[in-house]
Design an enzyme around this catalytic site. Structure first.
Site, PDB file in Angstrom:
ATOM      1  N   GLU A  45      -7.630   5.226   4.375  1.00 57.66           N
ATOM      2  CA  GLU A  45      -7.870   6.108   3.236  1.00 57.66           C
ATOM      3  C   GLU A  45      -8.927   5.587   2.291  1.00 57.66           C
ATOM      4  O   GLU A  45      -9.450   6.332   1.480  1.00 57.66           O
ATOM      5  CB  GLU A  45      -6.560   6.378   2.473  1.00 57.66           C
ATOM      6  CG  GLU A  45      -6.031   5.221   1.659  1.00 57.66           C
ATOM      7  CD  GLU A  45      -5.219   4.204   2.435  1.00 57.66           C
ATOM      8  OE1 GLU A  45      -4.702   3.280   1.801  1.00 57.66           O
ATOM      9  OE2 GLU A  45      -5.101   4.311   3.668  1.00 57.66           O
ATOM     10  N   ASP A  73       0.864  -1.176   0.000  1.00 54.34           N
ATOM     11  CA  ASP A  73       0.000   0.000   0.000  1.00 54.34           C
ATOM     12  C   ASP A  73       0.906   1.233   0.000  1.00 54.34           C
ATOM     13  O   ASP A  73       1.961   1.213  -0.592  1.00 54.34           O
ATOM     14  CB  ASP A  73      -0.917  -0.010   1.225  1.00 54.34           C
ATOM     15  CG  ASP A  73      -1.970  -1.107   1.156  1.00 54.34           C
ATOM     16  OD1 ASP A  73      -2.109  -1.721   0.092  1.00 54.34           O
ATOM     17  OD2 ASP A  73      -2.627  -1.359   2.169  1.00 54.34           O
TER      18      ASP A  73
END
Length: 123
Positions: free
Chosen positions: A62, A29
């Site tokens: 997020e 990520d």
């Protein structure tokens, strides 16, 4: 998504056999930019000539509700700590080295699917 069948420990963030990569769920990520920022912060902290402080704020969700960033904005920028308002920020998302000052908007759907849950680490 189930971690069953993964060939590496999914939740420990261990290094691979060659000690060259972090392996596990989420290892690809935005962790790379986060690691780079932490190293830069360490170097900055060791600089005896620094004139200003630095803070790091990471988005831990997020893809969801942005609770970390929202808490920072509400509890820090919207409080007696508002003097900590940053003069600039660095966002660790790929933007081809171009500043991004807006977003494309939001679309929401209700969608039903059938199938088996999967993760890119175990397709």
């Amino acid at each position: 998504v189930s971690a069953e069948g993964m060939t590496v420990p999914p939740f420990t963030g261990e290094l691979n056999k060659d000690q060259t990569r972090v392996v596990g769920r989420g290892a690809t990520d935005t962790k790379g930019s986060g690691a780079a920022m932490l190293i830069a912060l360490l170097k900055r902290a060791r600089d005896e000539n620094r004139k200003e402080g630095v803070a790091l704020v990471f988005c831990v969700d997020e893809e969801g509700g942005f609770t970390g960033v929202n808490a920072f904005v509400e509890e820090t920028l919207g409080s007696e700590l508002a003097w900590l308002k940053p003069r600039f920020s660095v966002v660790g998302e790929p933007t081809s080295m171009q500043p991004v000052v807006t977003h494309n908007g939001v679309m929401t759907w209700n969608l039903e699917t059938a199938g088996v849950a999967a993760h890119s680490s175990d397709p």
